[in-house]
Scaffold this active site. Structure first.
Site, PDB file in Angstrom:
ATOM      1  N   HIS A  93       1.091 -23.126  51.375  1.00 33.23           N
ATOM      2  CA  HIS A  93       0.486 -23.308  50.054  1.00 33.23           C
ATOM      3  C   HIS A  93       1.220 -22.613  48.913  1.00 33.23           C
ATOM      4  O   HIS A  93       1.065 -23.004  47.757  1.00 33.23           O
ATOM      5  CB  HIS A  93      -0.970 -22.807  50.083  1.00 33.23           C
ATOM      6  CG  HIS A  93      -1.865 -23.507  49.110  1.00 33.23           C
ATOM      7  ND1 HIS A  93      -1.439 -23.964  47.895  1.00 33.23           N
ATOM      8  CD2 HIS A  93      -3.174 -23.842  49.190  1.00 33.23           C
ATOM      9  CE1 HIS A  93      -2.444 -24.530  47.250  1.00 33.23           C
ATOM     10  NE2 HIS A  93      -3.510 -24.485  48.015  1.00 33.23           N
ATOM     11  N   THR A 107      -2.691 -24.454  38.892  1.00 31.07           N
ATOM     12  CA  THR A 107      -4.100 -24.842  38.941  1.00 31.07           C
ATOM     13  C   THR A 107      -4.942 -23.949  38.042  1.00 31.07           C
ATOM     14  O   THR A 107      -4.525 -22.875  37.621  1.00 31.07           O
ATOM     15  CB  THR A 107      -4.653 -24.746  40.380  1.00 31.07           C
ATOM     16  OG1 THR A 107      -4.536 -23.391  40.832  1.00 31.07           O
ATOM     17  CG2 THR A 107      -3.913 -25.683  41.312  1.00 31.07           C
TER      18      THR A 107
END
Length: 788
Positions: free
Chosen positions: A475, A604
């Protein structure tokens, strides 16, 4: 070994007559072709640097500017207003000697043309950056577009006519703004109000006010200074402190997975599926390297998204450290790493500068599958080191993998384009228990056997014995939409472009002289084997605790939701709030991932989906208030959610700002009770949507079975749920729910049932409104005819 002999380009022996030199012209030819490929790639990169460096103009526009200036001078006019003459005066003495006066004028005019051209490019890029900084269009209602936005749309269309390269927009994207501290604090207090009692909220308000009046503005000044200096004031700290400095296992806690088609497996031949999948991935890498991919855009618009995350997609590994991990990226690699039944292999996918055909890769994979050699001592479960805690893995790597055979073999894995696992299990929606098999399929992709994946690689591909496939992605280097774009291309290219023969094999011819895949050799000491067992025990306990539930919701999809004039994402998020309330009897802090890729190097932001409006709707529905009142509250909550999502996308979110303020406070060595409390709040409901970004690759009308299952992730909180969903076509939404068996209050299957019931109840509520509206129109229609 066979591959060692293939690598020898020449041999020599010493004889009484002298040195007898024997050249292998085939090997020399391969070296030559590999060098040509390397230089072609360098030339291509240089060409792309020029093209994207002058975007939105083109290199050929320099010629038009130069011709225009020379033509104007030919008409006895000076477009430079004396600058060309001044440039001529400052030309090097050598040019004054070697060139005539007319030649000097020509050179000066070309210099002026170049400077003018560069100035125009800078002006165009500045204008493009201003246009991309305009975000008011996102907040305007459908059908009520302002004149400013209409002009903006026209200008953006003009700038978007030229076909851009993948990274053409990068330098024109705006920087992420730092929100005002008072705005962030007020939005934060608003977000937690429905979750706190009156006394708790008063205490939190007091902490926020004290923070703003004392420490807040000091931290804000440092953050604004960083925003002026850095490309993105969030991304580097987010990558470092949220991902790379985490010392716990990245398996389940950080890595996520992506699934194959739901109903279709293009071939049941494992080696053939691997052959096409590897080929498709290498074709995608070629497009990334050549920047031939079209930049991702906001759906339905010409607005580009940041493409920086694509840079580390291939040839990237997260290497462990004692304090922090490091992301290592190599420019290129011509091989992949393969794991099968406890053995590791290096598989070369290029030969003499040529990408092997899918059939040739299938042939090489089959040779690995047919290899019956046993694993080296300690080799079979070595991958568990990447699944357990990071510090022991870092210590083992530092002590036992720095030299010799271990270093060479580890380098082969870490420098590989990506990692492939040839799994000896069968997975997918098959057999008499399709629902249970989907759950097992998800768990297998999320953690496997805890040692048969290399969790440090940017992504690992899993090919199962029955031809089903999937991936597991690390990730820290990128977020799910980037990997989803790659996986969409891979699935579509595999099924629709490369295809298979009637027997299920890859198409193409095979060069039988290909060298055997290289078996990696290890010397695993007893100390490493002991640590492998310890890491495996940690990882296995974590894997056994994960409760995964995957289910497709087929009763309706975004088509019917949109007919109710509701955003599909808002509908899903409010359904999740209703489902959680019914499941746990209350509300919780809810995380919904939103992108900030409208800004350069954006990643994000958090949408806090649990708001006072969503809570009011849920309470009204559960307390039996009138349908009309529930519908009114639902639409208010939906509009609120959409506004929160837009604010997060446009840089006005809460959580990344507070996170960065917390990091600054740690650097300054000061404690903030407010920030400590905010950052320690658990996200008991963590949600994310997997976007479908390349609809043009999938013909769902002619191939309705080729639909994606999407992907999922592990639970963020020990007593919470992780929910991922993908909206496929008009009539299907796939859900991935995860939780932990160790928590007696959570159950993924129970929560999945609550989600489906919430969907049905809310749709019934909205459909009743639609029916009443249509009947009202029907009753009014004859009356309107009479009036006419």
């Amino acid at each position: 070994m066979a591959e060692a002999h293939q690598a020898v380009a020449f041999q020599f022996t010493i004889t009484p007559e002298g040195i007898d030199l024997q050249l292998s012209y085939q090997a020399l030819n391969q070296i030559y072709l590999s060098g040509v490929r390397s230089w072609k790639k360098r030339v291509s990169r240089m060409k792309n640097r020029v093209i994207k460096g002058v975007y939105p103009a083109s290199p050929s526009s320099w010629l038009f500017v130069a011709i225009g200036i020379l033509a104007t001078m030919y008409m006895q006019s000076d477009p430079s207003m004396g600058l060309i003459a001044k440039i001529q005066q400052h030309l090097p003495l050598s040019l004054h000697v070697s060139l005539s006066s007319q030649g000097q004028t020509m050179v000066s005019a070309l210099v002026f043309s170049t400077l003018l051209w560069l100035s125009l490019i800078l002006a165009l890029r500045f204008c493009l950056k201003l246009l991309l900084s305009y975000h008011c269009w996102m907040f305007e209602q459908h059908g009520r577009v302002s004149n400013t936005t209409k002009v903006w749309v026209t200008l953006m269309s003009l700038f978007s006519r030229k076909k851009p390269l993948l990274y053409s927009y990068q330098t024109s994207l705006p920087h992420l703004p730092v929100p005002g501290i008072q705005d962030t604090l007020s939005r934060y207090l608003e977000s937690v109000r429905p979750l706190l009692t009156d006394s708790e909220f008063q205490q939190m308000t007091k902490l926020a006010n004290e923070f703003e009046s004392t420490l807040g503005h000091r931290l804000q000044r440092y953050l604004k200074l960083k925003a002026l200096w850095a490309t993105n004031y969030v991304s580097d700290w987010w990558e470092e402190y949220v991902y790379l400095r985490s010392r716990g296992p990245i398996m389940v806690n950080s890595n996520y997975y992506g699934m194959d088609f739901l109903y279709v497996t293009p071939t049941s031949v494992q080696a053939a599926r691997a052959g096409n999948t590897i080929t498709a991935l290498m074709l995608y890498r070629r497009k990334v390297n050549r920047e031939e991919l079209t930049p991702s855009r906001v759906p339905g618009t010409v607005i580009p998204l940041c493409a920086a995350q694509c840079e580390r997609m291939f040839n990237t590994t997260r290497t462990p450290g004692v304090e922090t991990d490091v992301l290592q990226h190599w420019q290129d690699s011509e091989f992949v790493a393969v794991y099968h039944r406890g053995r590791y292999f290096r598989l070369w996918v290029y030969r003499a500068g040529r990408l092997l055909s899918p059939r040739e890769i299938e042939y090489q994979i089959q040779r690995i599958l047919d290899d019956s050699s046993p694993p080296f001592p300690g080799e079979e479960k070595l991958g568990a080191l990447t699944a357990g805690d990071r510090i022991p893995w870092a210590q083992m790597r530092q002590q036992f993998f720095r030299s010799g055979l271990n270093k060479k073999s580890l380098d082969a894995i870490e420098k590989a384009a990506f990692f492939i696992t040839l799994d000896d299990e069968e997975q997918g929606m098959k057999g008499d228990d399709p629902a249970g098999n989907l759950d097992r399929y998800a768990k297998s992709l999320l953690h496997g056997k805890c040692y048969d994946r290399w969790f440090d690689k940017s992504f690992s591909i899993v090919i199962y014995k029955n031809g089903k496939s999937g991936l597991n992605a690390e990730h820290s280097w990128a977020d799910a939409p980037t990997v989803a774009h790659l996986w969409e291309y891979t699935l579509a290219t595999d099924a629709f472009q490369l295809g298979y023969t009637e027997e299920g094999h890859c198409k193409g011819e095979v060069d039988l002289s290909l060298p055997l895949p290289q078996r990696l050799v290890w010397e695993i000491s007893p100390e490493v084997q002991t640590q492998v067992c310890s890491s495996l025990a940690v990882a296995q306990a974590l894997a056994d605790d994960v409760d995964c539930h995957v289910f497709p919701f087929r009763d309706f999809g975004k088509g019917r939701i949109k007919k109710c004039r509701i955003s599909p994402d808002a509908f899903i998020q409010l359904s999740l709030q209703l489902a959680y309330y019914r499941d746990r009897g209350g509300f919780c802090l809810t995380y919904e991932a939103s992108m900030t890729r409208l800004f350069r190097e954006g990643r994000t932001e958090t949408v806090r989906s649990c708001s006072k409006d969503s809570c009011a709707f849920v309470r009204a529905l559960e307390s039996g208030q009138t349908e009309e009142e529930c519908r009114r509250l639902f639409r208010l909550a939906s509009e609120k959610h959409q506004n929160l999502y837009r604010m997060a996308m446009t840089g006005a979110g809460i959580d990344r700002h507070l996170f960065c303020l917390y990091v600054v406070s740690k650097y300054l060595g000061v404690d903030s009770p407010f920030l400590h409390k905010v950052l320690s709040e658990p996200w008991r409901l963590s949600t994310s949507q997997t976007p479908v970004q390349q609809l043009e690759l999938f013909d769902l009308k002619n191939n309705p079975d080729y639909i994606s299952l999407g992907g999922g992730f592990g639970p963020v909180a020990d007593d919470g749920y992780g929910v991922s969903y993908i909206i496929v076509g008009e009539d299907l939404i796939n859900f991935h729910v995860s939780s932990k068996h160790s928590c007696s209050e959570t159950d993924s299957h129970r929560f999945g049932a609550q989600i489906q019931k919430a969907f049905q109840d809310i749709m019934a509520l909205l459909s009743a409104d639609a029916k009443s509206s249509s009947s009202s129109k029907g009753s009014n229609q004859p009356q309107s005819k009479k009036l006419l």
